[in-house]
Design a protein around this motif. Structure first.
Motif, mmCIF file in Angstrom:
data_model
loop_
_atom_site.group_PDB
_atom_site.id
_atom_site.type_symbol
_atom_site.label_atom_id
_atom_site.label_comp_id
_atom_site.label_asym_id
_atom_site.label_seq_id
_atom_site.Cartn_x
_atom_site.Cartn_y
_atom_site.Cartn_z
ATOM 1 N N ALA A 134 62.309 -32.480 50.535
ATOM 2 C CA ALA A 134 62.822 -31.461 51.454
ATOM 3 C C ALA A 134 63.916 -32.036 52.352
ATOM 4 O O ALA A 134 64.948 -31.379 52.596
ATOM 5 C CB ALA A 134 61.682 -30.902 52.298
ATOM 6 N N ALA A 135 63.709 -33.269 52.846
ATOM 7 C CA ALA A 135 64.718 -33.881 53.712
ATOM 8 C C ALA A 135 66.013 -34.140 52.948
ATOM 9 O O ALA A 135 67.111 -33.834 53.442
ATOM 10 C CB ALA A 135 64.178 -35.194 54.295
ATOM 11 N N VAL A 164 57.125 -34.923 48.677
ATOM 12 C CA VAL A 164 57.502 -33.556 49.043
ATOM 13 C C VAL A 164 58.361 -33.548 50.307
ATOM 14 O O VAL A 164 59.394 -32.867 50.381
ATOM 15 C CB VAL A 164 56.235 -32.692 49.231
ATOM 16 C CG1 VAL A 164 56.596 -31.333 49.816
ATOM 17 C CG2 VAL A 164 55.522 -32.513 47.899
ATOM 18 N N LEU A 165 57.934 -34.321 51.315
ATOM 19 C CA LEU A 165 58.718 -34.389 52.554
ATOM 20 C C LEU A 165 60.094 -35.005 52.314
ATOM 21 O O LEU A 165 61.105 -34.531 52.851
ATOM 22 C CB LEU A 165 57.950 -35.192 53.608
ATOM 23 C CG LEU A 165 56.629 -34.574 54.092
ATOM 24 C CD1 LEU A 165 55.951 -35.494 55.087
ATOM 25 C CD2 LEU A 165 56.863 -33.201 54.718
ATOM 26 N N SER A 166 60.126 -36.061 51.511
ATOM 27 C CA SER A 166 61.416 -36.697 51.210
ATOM 28 C C SER A 166 62.320 -35.755 50.425
ATOM 29 O O SER A 166 63.525 -35.691 50.677
ATOM 30 C CB SER A 166 61.192 -37.987 50.418
ATOM 31 O OG SER A 166 60.395 -38.895 51.134
ATOM 32 N N LEU A 208 52.653 -36.472 49.185
ATOM 33 C CA LEU A 208 53.075 -35.941 50.488
ATOM 34 C C LEU A 208 54.432 -36.498 50.890
ATOM 35 O O LEU A 208 55.327 -35.758 51.306
ATOM 36 C CB LEU A 208 52.016 -36.284 51.537
ATOM 37 C CG LEU A 208 52.330 -35.820 52.974
ATOM 38 C CD1 LEU A 208 52.487 -34.315 53.015
ATOM 39 C CD2 LEU A 208 51.253 -36.301 53.936
ATOM 40 N N ILE A 209 54.560 -37.816 50.746
ATOM 41 C CA ILE A 209 55.851 -38.437 51.083
ATOM 42 C C ILE A 209 56.951 -37.911 50.172
ATOM 43 O O ILE A 209 58.089 -37.669 50.606
ATOM 44 C CB ILE A 209 55.744 -39.968 50.982
ATOM 45 C CG1 ILE A 209 54.779 -40.497 52.042
ATOM 46 C CG2 ILE A 209 57.117 -40.618 51.149
ATOM 47 C CD1 ILE A 209 54.474 -41.975 51.919
#
Length: 408
Positions: free
Chosen positions: A157-158, A153-155, A150-151
């Motif tokens: 994208a960011a 994927v979010l990282s 999860l981290i």
């Protein structure tokens, strides 16, 4: 090309970020799994060291309690007794199967089918096998993997969004340089097109037998005139290239700028007089700077030439030189005429830029670009200002500490 460069920048950036994230998460998982395994084995070895006290759950150094049980085996490997408070130890077939698989392996190991870790030990001639449940350990690892994904994927994208912004910012200088190069080539081609057309047409007419002596003389004069213009353009382009290659630091030696400005004004007084213009000077003596004498003399010539070309008839131009503070001096060349607009003040130092009034002067729009490059190479600043009833070009230079010199 710019779009491909941005995409390449983003791909490289995201590849680096992905490798870093994967490496960090892999290290986190590896060390977490290693610590959990070490704590579990430590607990089991503590229990195995005193297997005669059944029913005592072992504790890890952090105080985490893990489910376990102990099997006692006879000489033939059969289960004699089973102790532990976390499991149902009444199924003898199940216990025999565990003892059989654990006895044939290493001293410590894992039974994947049952989710158990075991440790064999012999105490007072008896063999014991300690089994510890791995469900909590696997739950921790599974939860950590989900969190890392999860981290990640979010990282990702960011960082992707940030990479788009960074790509625009990083490629912007290249984009500006590319646009300037395209504009430069287009402007240079336009400036060369007219004289080349005149030369070719006049040369073609010279080749005709019907041309008389007067016509040949006129055509030859046109060719020479256009050739001279082309040579001037080539010299200006070479000067621009030379200025671009000069590092931004003062070179040469200290010289008297006041004397240089005074001597530069004298040759222009007849030119101003012929056009019905006045030329005044207000020069503070004894101002010395450290730099390129010939380059700064070229700057003065460009500014004074522009002043005599674009001044309103009957007006008076002013050359002003004064100290500006302790370490700088200010040179101003003011000329009467229509004030430049804010856009013209911004673009006037661009290469080949000319206002509408300047197009009939026969210039190429390179003089101010050359002057700005020379001044900046001396760590100075050149800018233009619109004043009441005219325009002002200002040059700020650093005063030399070496004392007075002699202008050459």
């Amino acid at each position: 090309m710019i779009r491909r460069l941005r995409i390449k920048f983003i791909c490289i950036n995201m590849a680096i970020v992905t490798l870093l994230l994967c490496g960090i998460f892999a290290l986190v998982l590896f060390f977490t799994k290693t610590n959990l395994e070490r704590e579990s084995l430590g607990m089991m070895q503590s229990i195995a060291s005193d297997p005669l006290r059944p029913g005592r759950p072992g504790e890890t150094p952090e105080g985490v309690r893990l489910p376990y049980f102990i099997l006692e085996l006879d000489d033939e490997g059969a289960v004699v007794s089973a102790e532990g408070g976390y499991y149902d130890l009444t199924d003898e077939d199940f216990l025999a199967a565990l003892a059989s698989q654990a006895s044939g392996g290493d001293v410590t190991g894992i039974l994947e089918d049952y989710g158990l870790r075991y440790c064999r030990v012999s105490v007072h001639g008896k063999e014991y096998i300690v089994f510890a449940d791995m469900s909590s350990e696997r739950n921790v690892i599974g939860s950590l993997v989900r969190d890392c994904l999860l981290i990640g994927v979010l990282s990702f994208a960011a960082f992707l969004a940030v990479s788009f912004l960074l790509a625009r910012w990083a490629v912007r200088p290249v984009e500006l340089a590319w646009e300037k190069q395209r504009q430069f080539v287009a402007d240079a081609s336009h400036e060369l097109k007219t004289p080349l057309t005149v030369i070719l047409s006049n040369a073609q007419l010279l080749g005709e037998d019907a041309s008389d002596a007067a016509t040949r003389e006129r055509l030859t004069g046109n060719i020479l005139s256009m050739s001279t213009r082309m040579r001037g353009l080539a010299e200006d382009l070479l000067e621009l290239a030379r200025v671009d290659d000069v590092p931004s630091r003062p070179c040469g030696e200290a010289f008297d700028l006041s004397r240089l400005v005074s001597e530069a004004v004298l040759p222009f007084e007849p030119l101003f007089y012929e056009r019905g213009l006045g030329l005044e000077s207000d020069i503070e003596p004894g101002i010395c700077v450290h730099g390129d004498v010939e380059g700064l003399s070229r700057v003065l010539g460009i500014l004074l030439d522009n002043a005599q070309k674009y001044s309103s008839p009957g007006g008076r131009a002013l050359v002003y030189l004064r100290r500006a503070g302790y370490r700088h001096c200010l040179l101003r060349v003011e000329s009467p005429g229509e004030p430049l607009s804010s856009r013209e003040l911004r673009d006037i130092f661009k290469r080949f830029y000319r206002t509408d009034a300047a197009r009939s002067s026969g210039g190429y729009g390179l003089g101010l670009a050359i002057a700005k490059g020379i001044v900046e190479s001396q760590r100075g600043k050149l800018w233009a200002e619109a004043i009441q009833g005219g325009n002002r070009f200002c040059v700020r230079l650093q005063i030399s500490r070496a004392g007075k010199g002699t202008a050459r």
